[in-house]
Design an enzyme around this catalytic site. Structure first.
Site, PDB file in Angstrom:
ATOM      1  N   HIS A 241       1.987 -22.544 -22.456  1.00 50.04           N
ATOM      2  CA  HIS A 241       3.025 -22.172 -21.440  1.00 50.04           C
ATOM      3  C   HIS A 241       3.677 -23.047 -20.831  1.00 50.04           C
ATOM      4  O   HIS A 241       3.206 -24.092 -20.583  1.00 50.04           O
ATOM      5  CB  HIS A 241       2.423 -21.035 -20.532  1.00 50.04           C
ATOM      6  CG  HIS A 241       1.367 -21.504 -19.794  1.00 50.04           C
ATOM      7  ND1 HIS A 241       0.242 -21.709 -20.154  1.00 50.04           N
ATOM      8  CD2 HIS A 241       1.494 -22.147 -18.570  1.00 50.04           C
ATOM      9  CE1 HIS A 241      -0.503 -22.510 -19.073  1.00 50.04           C
ATOM     10  NE2 HIS A 241       0.155 -22.527 -18.053  1.00 50.04           N
TER      11      HIS A 241
ATOM     12  N   ASP B 108       5.328 -24.875 -13.049  1.00 54.59           N
ATOM     13  CA  ASP B 108       4.461 -25.400 -14.060  1.00 54.59           C
ATOM     14  C   ASP B 108       5.054 -26.224 -14.892  1.00 54.59           C
ATOM     15  O   ASP B 108       6.119 -25.726 -15.532  1.00 54.59           O
ATOM     16  CB  ASP B 108       3.803 -24.241 -14.499  1.00 54.59           C
ATOM     17  CG  ASP B 108       2.533 -24.360 -14.767  1.00 54.59           C
ATOM     18  OD1 ASP B 108       1.466 -25.251 -14.133  1.00 54.59           O
ATOM     19  OD2 ASP B 108       1.565 -23.448 -15.612  1.00 54.59           O
TER      20      ASP B 108
ATOM     21  N   ASP C 244       5.915 -21.002  -9.172  1.00 50.49           N
ATOM     22  CA  ASP C 244       5.961 -20.738 -10.478  1.00 50.49           C
ATOM     23  C   ASP C 244       6.673 -19.678 -10.927  1.00 50.49           C
ATOM     24  O   ASP C 244       6.382 -19.032 -11.668  1.00 50.49           O
ATOM     25  CB  ASP C 244       4.605 -20.868 -11.154  1.00 50.49           C
ATOM     26  CG  ASP C 244       3.783 -22.351 -10.567  1.00 50.49           C
ATOM     27  OD1 ASP C 244       4.450 -23.229 -10.046  1.00 50.49           O
ATOM     28  OD2 ASP C 244       2.728 -22.200 -11.221  1.00 50.49           O
TER      29      ASP C 244
ATOM     30  N   HIS D 195       4.232 -28.369 -18.097  1.00 54.43           N
ATOM     31  CA  HIS D 195       3.312 -29.042 -18.967  1.00 54.43           C
ATOM     32  C   HIS D 195       3.687 -29.934 -20.201  1.00 54.43           C
ATOM     33  O   HIS D 195       4.634 -29.335 -20.668  1.00 54.43           O
ATOM     34  CB  HIS D 195       2.379 -27.868 -19.361  1.00 54.43           C
ATOM     35  CG  HIS D 195       1.580 -27.077 -18.364  1.00 54.43           C
ATOM     36  ND1 HIS D 195       0.706 -27.705 -17.609  1.00 54.43           N
ATOM     37  CD2 HIS D 195       1.569 -25.640 -18.417  1.00 54.43           C
ATOM     38  CE1 HIS D 195       0.082 -26.740 -16.630  1.00 54.43           C
ATOM     39  NE2 HIS D 195       0.510 -25.573 -17.022  1.00 54.43           N
TER      40      HIS D 195
ATOM     41  N   LYS E 268       4.396 -29.783 -11.606  1.00 52.73           N
ATOM     42  CA  LYS E 268       2.996 -30.005 -11.493  1.00 52.73           C
ATOM     43  C   LYS E 268       2.555 -29.572 -13.038  1.00 52.73           C
ATOM     44  O   LYS E 268       3.022 -28.838 -13.576  1.00 52.73           O
ATOM     45  CB  LYS E 268       2.418 -29.107 -10.430  1.00 52.73           C
ATOM     46  CG  LYS E 268       2.683 -27.613 -10.899  1.00 52.73           C
ATOM     47  CD  LYS E 268       2.285 -26.776  -9.544  1.00 52.73           C
ATOM     48  CE  LYS E 268       2.284 -25.399 -10.094  1.00 52.73           C
ATOM     49  NZ  LYS E 268       1.577 -25.074 -11.112  1.00 52.73           N
TER      50      LYS E 268
ATOM     51  N   CYS F 231      -2.264 -20.411  -9.115  1.00 54.55           N
ATOM     52  CA  CYS F 231      -1.452 -21.269  -8.555  1.00 54.55           C
ATOM     53  C   CYS F 231      -1.117 -21.004  -7.029  1.00 54.55           C
ATOM     54  O   CYS F 231      -0.917 -21.808  -6.253  1.00 54.55           O
ATOM     55  CB  CYS F 231      -0.118 -21.513  -9.365  1.00 54.55           C
ATOM     56  SG  CYS F 231      -0.554 -22.414 -10.794  1.00 54.55           S
TER      57      CYS F 231
HETATM   58  C1  VGL Z   1      -0.583 -20.826 -13.665  1.00 53.25           C
HETATM   59  C2  VGL Z   1      -2.561 -19.984 -15.326  1.00 53.25           C
HETATM   60  C3  VGL Z   1      -2.073 -21.157 -15.864  1.00 53.25           C
HETATM   61  C4  VGL Z   1       0.171 -20.135 -12.567  1.00 53.25           C
HETATM   62  C5  VGL Z   1      -0.273 -21.850 -14.293  1.00 53.25           C
HETATM   63  O1  VGL Z   1       1.153 -20.505 -12.192  1.00 53.25           O
HETATM   64  O2  VGL Z   1      -0.530 -19.179 -11.543  1.00 53.25           O
HETATM   65  N1  VGL Z   1      -1.461 -19.897 -14.038  1.00 53.25           N
HETATM   66  N2  VGL Z   1      -1.143 -22.144 -15.153  1.00 53.25           N
HETATM   67 ZN    ZN Z   2      -0.201 -23.700 -16.253  1.00 50.40          ZN
END
Ligand code: VGL
Ligand code: ZN
Length: 183
Positions: free
Chosen positions: A61, A46, A8, A48, A86, A127
């Site tokens: 985000h 990430d 990420d 979404h 993911k 993550c």
């Molecule tokens: C993450 C918070 C929400 C991460 C992803 O990549 O660590 N943290 N979504």
């Molecule tokens: Zn996230």
């Protein structure tokens, strides 16, 4: 075979992003240097949907196909062989790269003969932690590069607690210089 797994490293987790982690971008040059040492480099994103239960816990985000979901512009993406997406469903947090829905990470790594995963990226307390623990659970030797990750630290100490949780799950913690001394 050893793989570098970059978790990420996206704009929204870097300063100025929707969930910007202080100094998160400072690990990018190191990760680019590390990537040169590995025969196999993979990354997670990430990714979404615009509406997700995940956004009840977090500001929105890394919405798929938006600038915030892109890799940090300084990351050497040419080194990355495959990206694993993911958190792609509206009822799914998707913290672990092993929950990717576009491709199965465990199967991919096994097919490539990978025995050891080196984990770097964002964020230590979410993550990175979940990815490292799943990696160990799935039978890979798992090495977390503690100075190539950054914590959200929503509560002070969350990052340190995450390091302990990863160690308890069987992950090894190293520093970047340990790897350069060895490779
Ligand atoms: C993450 C918070 C929400 C991460 C992803 O990549 O660590 N943290 N979504
Ligand atoms: Zn996230």
């Amino acid at each position: 075979m050893e793989a570098l797994l970059i978790v990420d490293l996206q704009n929204d987790f870097c300063p100025g992003g929707a969930l910007g982690v202080e100094n998160a971008d400072s690990i990018v040059p190191t990760i680019n240097q590390l990537a040169e040492k590995f025969e196999l480099v993979v990354a997670s994103k990430d990714w979404h949907p615009p509406k997700s239960i995940h956004f009840e816990k977090w500001p929105a985000h890394c919405v798929r196909n938006t600038p915030g979901a892109e890799f940090h512009p300084s990351l050497n993406t040419k080194a990355i062989e495959q990206v694993f997406l993911k958190g792609t469903e509206d009822k799914d947090d998707g913290y672990s790269a092993f929950e990717a829905t576009n491709k199965d990470l465990t199967e991919y790594l096994r097919n490539r003969g990978v025995k050891t995963n080196y984990i770097v990226g964002l964020t230590t307390d979410y993550c990175v932690k979940e990815t490292a623990i799943d990696s160990a659970r799935n039978g890979f030797k798992t090495i977390v590069v503690r100075d190539a990750i950054k914590a959200v630290n929503a509560e002070p100490g969350d990052g340190d607690d995450a390091l302990k949780a990863m160690q308890s799950a069987g992950c090894e913690l190293v520093y970047v210089h340990d790897i350069f001394n060895q490779k």
